[in-house]
Design a protein around this motif. Structure first.
Motif, mmCIF file in Angstrom:
data_model
loop_
_atom_site.group_PDB
_atom_site.id
_atom_site.type_symbol
_atom_site.label_atom_id
_atom_site.label_comp_id
_atom_site.label_asym_id
_atom_site.label_seq_id
_atom_site.Cartn_x
_atom_site.Cartn_y
_atom_site.Cartn_z
ATOM 1 N N GLY A 262 0.815 -1.205 0.000
ATOM 2 C CA GLY A 262 0.000 0.000 0.000
ATOM 3 C C GLY A 262 0.850 1.258 0.000
ATOM 4 O O GLY A 262 0.485 2.270 -0.614
ATOM 5 N N GLN A 263 1.989 1.216 0.681
ATOM 6 C CA GLN A 263 2.893 2.357 0.686
ATOM 7 C C GLN A 263 3.392 2.659 -0.725
ATOM 8 O O GLN A 263 3.465 3.825 -1.142
ATOM 9 C CB GLN A 263 4.077 2.086 1.608
ATOM 10 N N MET A 264 3.734 1.606 -1.454
ATOM 11 C CA MET A 264 4.241 1.803 -2.809
ATOM 12 C C MET A 264 3.176 2.411 -3.707
ATOM 13 O O MET A 264 3.431 3.338 -4.478
ATOM 14 C CB MET A 264 4.714 0.461 -3.388
ATOM 15 N N LYS A 265 1.929 1.906 -3.618
ATOM 16 C CA LYS A 265 0.840 2.452 -4.424
ATOM 17 C C LYS A 265 0.548 3.895 -4.053
ATOM 18 O O LYS A 265 0.297 4.734 -4.915
ATOM 19 C CB LYS A 265 -0.417 1.606 -4.248
ATOM 20 N N LEU A 266 0.575 4.173 -2.728
ATOM 21 C CA LEU A 266 0.289 5.536 -2.278
ATOM 22 C C LEU A 266 1.330 6.499 -2.811
ATOM 23 O O LEU A 266 1.000 7.614 -3.241
ATOM 24 C CB LEU A 266 0.251 5.580 -0.754
ATOM 25 N N LEU A 267 2.597 6.103 -2.787
ATOM 26 C CA LEU A 267 3.657 6.953 -3.308
ATOM 27 C C LEU A 267 3.404 7.284 -4.777
ATOM 28 O O LEU A 267 3.550 8.444 -5.196
ATOM 29 C CB LEU A 267 5.008 6.265 -3.145
ATOM 30 N N ARG A 268 2.971 6.287 -5.543
ATOM 31 C CA ARG A 268 2.735 6.519 -6.975
ATOM 32 C C ARG A 268 1.553 7.474 -7.181
ATOM 33 O O ARG A 268 1.584 8.345 -8.056
ATOM 34 C CB ARG A 268 2.470 5.197 -7.690
ATOM 35 N N VAL A 269 0.513 7.305 -6.367
ATOM 36 C CA VAL A 269 -0.639 8.214 -6.502
ATOM 37 C C VAL A 269 -0.226 9.644 -6.183
ATOM 38 O O VAL A 269 -0.632 10.595 -6.861
ATOM 39 C CB VAL A 269 -1.784 7.779 -5.572
ATOM 40 N N LEU A 270 0.581 9.804 -5.139
ATOM 41 C CA LEU A 270 1.014 11.138 -4.773
ATOM 42 C C LEU A 270 1.858 11.777 -5.869
ATOM 43 O O LEU A 270 1.832 12.993 -6.073
ATOM 44 C CB LEU A 270 1.818 11.092 -3.470
ATOM 45 N N GLU A 271 2.624 10.954 -6.583
ATOM 46 C CA GLU A 271 3.513 11.480 -7.619
ATOM 47 C C GLU A 271 2.802 11.711 -8.943
ATOM 48 O O GLU A 271 3.105 12.668 -9.656
ATOM 49 C CB GLU A 271 4.700 10.537 -7.818
ATOM 50 N N THR A 272 1.845 10.844 -9.285
ATOM 51 C CA THR A 272 1.237 10.907 -10.622
ATOM 52 C C THR A 272 -0.264 11.144 -10.603
ATOM 53 O O THR A 272 -0.838 11.517 -11.627
ATOM 54 C CB THR A 272 1.498 9.593 -11.384
ATOM 55 N N LYS A 287 -7.586 13.673 -8.811
ATOM 56 C CA LYS A 287 -6.908 14.860 -8.262
ATOM 57 C C LYS A 287 -7.372 14.996 -6.817
ATOM 58 O O LYS A 287 -8.510 15.389 -6.545
ATOM 59 C CB LYS A 287 -7.262 16.112 -9.063
ATOM 60 N N VAL A 288 -6.492 14.625 -5.886
ATOM 61 C CA VAL A 288 -6.855 14.548 -4.472
ATOM 62 C C VAL A 288 -5.781 15.225 -3.639
ATOM 63 O O VAL A 288 -4.590 15.004 -3.845
ATOM 64 C CB VAL A 288 -7.009 13.073 -4.019
ATOM 65 N N ARG A 289 -6.240 16.086 -2.706
ATOM 66 C CA ARG A 289 -5.313 16.658 -1.719
ATOM 67 C C ARG A 289 -5.214 15.659 -0.569
ATOM 68 O O ARG A 289 -6.219 15.299 0.054
ATOM 69 C CB ARG A 289 -5.866 17.988 -1.200
ATOM 70 N N VAL A 290 -3.993 15.200 -0.264
ATOM 71 C CA VAL A 290 -3.795 14.192 0.771
ATOM 72 C C VAL A 290 -3.269 14.848 2.045
ATOM 73 O O VAL A 290 -2.258 15.546 2.035
ATOM 74 C CB VAL A 290 -2.831 13.087 0.309
ATOM 75 N N VAL A 291 -4.003 14.614 3.127
ATOM 76 C CA VAL A 291 -3.548 14.997 4.466
ATOM 77 C C VAL A 291 -3.453 13.704 5.265
ATOM 78 O O VAL A 291 -4.416 12.948 5.349
ATOM 79 C CB VAL A 291 -4.528 15.968 5.153
ATOM 80 N N SER A 292 -2.288 13.437 5.827
ATOM 81 C CA SER A 292 -2.110 12.204 6.599
ATOM 82 C C SER A 292 -1.753 12.557 8.034
ATOM 83 O O SER A 292 -1.348 13.676 8.343
ATOM 84 C CB SER A 292 -1.025 11.326 5.977
ATOM 85 N N PHE A 307 8.865 1.436 7.028
ATOM 86 C CA PHE A 307 8.187 2.509 6.301
ATOM 87 C C PHE A 307 9.142 3.058 5.257
ATOM 88 O O PHE A 307 10.345 3.215 5.500
ATOM 89 C CB PHE A 307 7.761 3.620 7.268
ATOM 90 N N ARG A 308 8.585 3.341 4.070
ATOM 91 C CA ARG A 308 9.402 3.802 2.953
ATOM 92 C C ARG A 308 9.873 5.233 3.202
ATOM 93 O O ARG A 308 9.085 6.131 3.503
ATOM 94 C CB ARG A 308 8.617 3.758 1.656
ATOM 95 N N GLU A 309 11.160 5.454 3.041
ATOM 96 C CA GLU A 309 11.706 6.788 3.258
ATOM 97 C C GLU A 309 11.206 7.771 2.206
ATOM 98 O O GLU A 309 10.883 8.923 2.517
ATOM 99 C CB GLU A 309 13.242 6.728 3.240
ATOM 100 N N ASP A 310 11.128 7.305 0.931
ATOM 101 C CA ASP A 310 10.668 8.219 -0.126
ATOM 102 C C ASP A 310 9.212 8.626 0.096
ATOM 103 O O ASP A 310 8.820 9.774 -0.159
ATOM 104 C CB ASP A 310 10.862 7.600 -1.515
ATOM 105 N N LEU A 311 8.377 7.718 0.624
ATOM 106 C CA LEU A 311 6.988 8.062 0.917
ATOM 107 C C LEU A 311 6.919 9.060 2.076
ATOM 108 O O LEU A 311 6.123 10.001 2.049
ATOM 109 C CB LEU A 311 6.198 6.799 1.257
#
Length: 445
Positions: A262-272, A287-292, A307-311
């Motif tokens: 899920g972390q990997m998918k989330l990173l891709r959504v945030l980037e693209t 097009k979504v504003r993400v607040v975590s 946890f992924r450092e890039d995420l």
């Protein structure tokens, strides 16, 4: 230059005090009667009052002094008043000290002791004014925030909370991801609501997902959706939270619980802005504003490989740290009043108990305590027993120890007999020190 008002019918007393004070850069005003003194207080700014206890000829009861003090107290409750008294009026002066007078000085006075008392009280008054000014400034800033932004009913009075709320309003218009950190129950979701309400997508949906409340195998389906048959029990296609939040804001609470896939998918959504549902190869664009938000130590999780450092760096482009409730004590009573609105008010003792409690459960714990107390309160007010706070719980600040007779005597000696200075050293009010002195049979010099 500080201004002292001397209210005394004896011109010689007034002249002597004026000379003494002028030698130490203190301006003096003189009023020969209570009426003249009250009129001058209404007309001019005065920093301190020195008043006699008797004004009429052949009067020694001290009643006039008591009446004058009561009138000053009613009109100017924070103005320090020193009582000039003969030894025959000592008991009356002590009574007025308990009622709020700053101090008393026996006639004939000692210049050094009187000056020490005056200077100490003027410093305390100046500190009080600065505190009031700071509080007024904080109140104006809060009012300005409420006028300019939608605060979603947030209740806060502490400067620490104000800084977080102000920063949330400031970053709201940005499209960058925001990470809200802080312990459970501290109000992270309220900060996310404020960001959404003041963002460019405030008219869009606000969708929340608690990543810590879902089984790891279902989080991906919850976020990204799934096609029929993608996993056991998926009998039909389902829309994920990203699709539901398209054009708005997605709040991901407890982001540290997101599994690696899920972390990997989330990173891709945030980037693209693109993702695919589980069981599908077709990518979808949102097009979504993400607040975590998280209460976890994400840098420590990165070091442990959880946890992924890039995420992490993608999520916390803007980071807001919400302090625990114990670190913003100014919020405790305003929040308690909000949670208890419409119910019995807090007694003074109950309010004090709330401020001493460490609140390990933060705002959520405070809300539960107040709601339970409203149900249990049998009288017109919520009392300490109604709160149900653990008696053995550590407090945020240990109560001051009761000073021993020897400590009081030593403090009085170091202060040269100046009650206000000795009380400040012992960490108590003048009234409290007088009560301790009476208890130990000590007399003021």
């Amino acid at each position: 230059m500080p201004t002292i008002l001397v209210i005394d019918d004896n011109p010689a007393v007034a002249t002597a005090l004026e000379v003494l004070f002028s030698l130490h850069d203190l301006e003096t005003r003189h009023a020969p009667s209570p009426a003249a003194g009250l009129a001058l207080l209404d007309a001019e700014d005065v920093d301190l009052v020195v008043q006699d206890m008797n004004f009429s000829a052949d009067t020694t009861s001290g009643d006039e002094g008591r009446e004058l003090f009561a009138a000053i107290r009613a009109r100017h409750p924070d103005l320090p008043v020193i009582l000039l008294t003969a030894w025959t009026h000592l008991e009356s002066a002590v009574e007025l000290i308990k009622a709020g007078a700053a101090d008393y000085v026996a006639k004939p006075w000692q210049d050094a002791k009187l000056l020490a008392t005056v200077n100490n009280l003027l410093e305390l008054a100046e500190a009080r004014r600065e505190l009031d000014q700071r509080r007024d400034g904080e109140r104006r800033r809060r009012d300005d925030l409420a006028r300019r932004y939608d605060l979603r009913g947030a209740v806060f009075a502490d400067a620490a909370s104000e800084r977080v709320v102000a920063l949330a309003c400031q970053v709201a218009r940005s499209e960058l991801p925001v990470l809200v950190t802080g312990p459970n129950g501290s109000g992270k979701e309220k900060i996310a609501e404020i960001i959404q309400a003041n963002s460019a997508v405030r008219e869009g949906p606000f969708v929340t997902v608690n990543c810590g409340a879902l089984p790891a195998e279902l989080i991906e389906a919850e976020l990204f959706g799934a096609e029929a048959g993608a996993y056991t029990g998926a009998n039909k296609a389902r829309e994920g939270k990203f699709e539901a939040a398209d054009g708005g804001t997605l709040f991901l609470d407890e982001i540290g619980n997101l599994p690696p896939a899920g972390q990997m998918k989330l990173l891709r959504v945030l980037e693209t802005g693109r993702f695919a549902r589980l069981g599908s190869n077709r990518e979808r664009q949102v097009k979504v504003r993400v607040v975590s938000a998280t209460n976890a130590d994400l840098p420590a999780m990165i070091r442990e490989g959880a946890f992924r450092e890039d995420l992490y760096y993608r999520l916390n482009t803007l980071e807001l740290a919400m302090p625990p409730l114990a670190e913003r004590p100014g919020d405790i009573l305003p929040l308690a009043e909000r949670f208890g609105a419409g119910g019995p008010p807090l007694s003074a003792a109950a309010a004090s108990a709330l401020q001493r409690h460490p609140w390990p459960g933060n705002v959520r714990e405070l809300r539960n305590v107040i709601q339970r107390a409203q149900l249990l309160a049998a009288g017109p007010r919520i009392e300490v027993a109604d709160l149900g706070l653990p008696k053995t719980a550590p407090v945020r600040q240990a109560p001051a120890r009761e000073p021993e007779r020897e400590q009081i005597e030593a403090a009085l000696e170091r202060a040269g007999g100046v009650i206000a200075q000795a009380a400040s050293e012992l960490g108590m009010s003048r009234q409290a020190l007088y009560r301790r002195m009476e208890r130990h049979g000590l007399k003021a010099s």
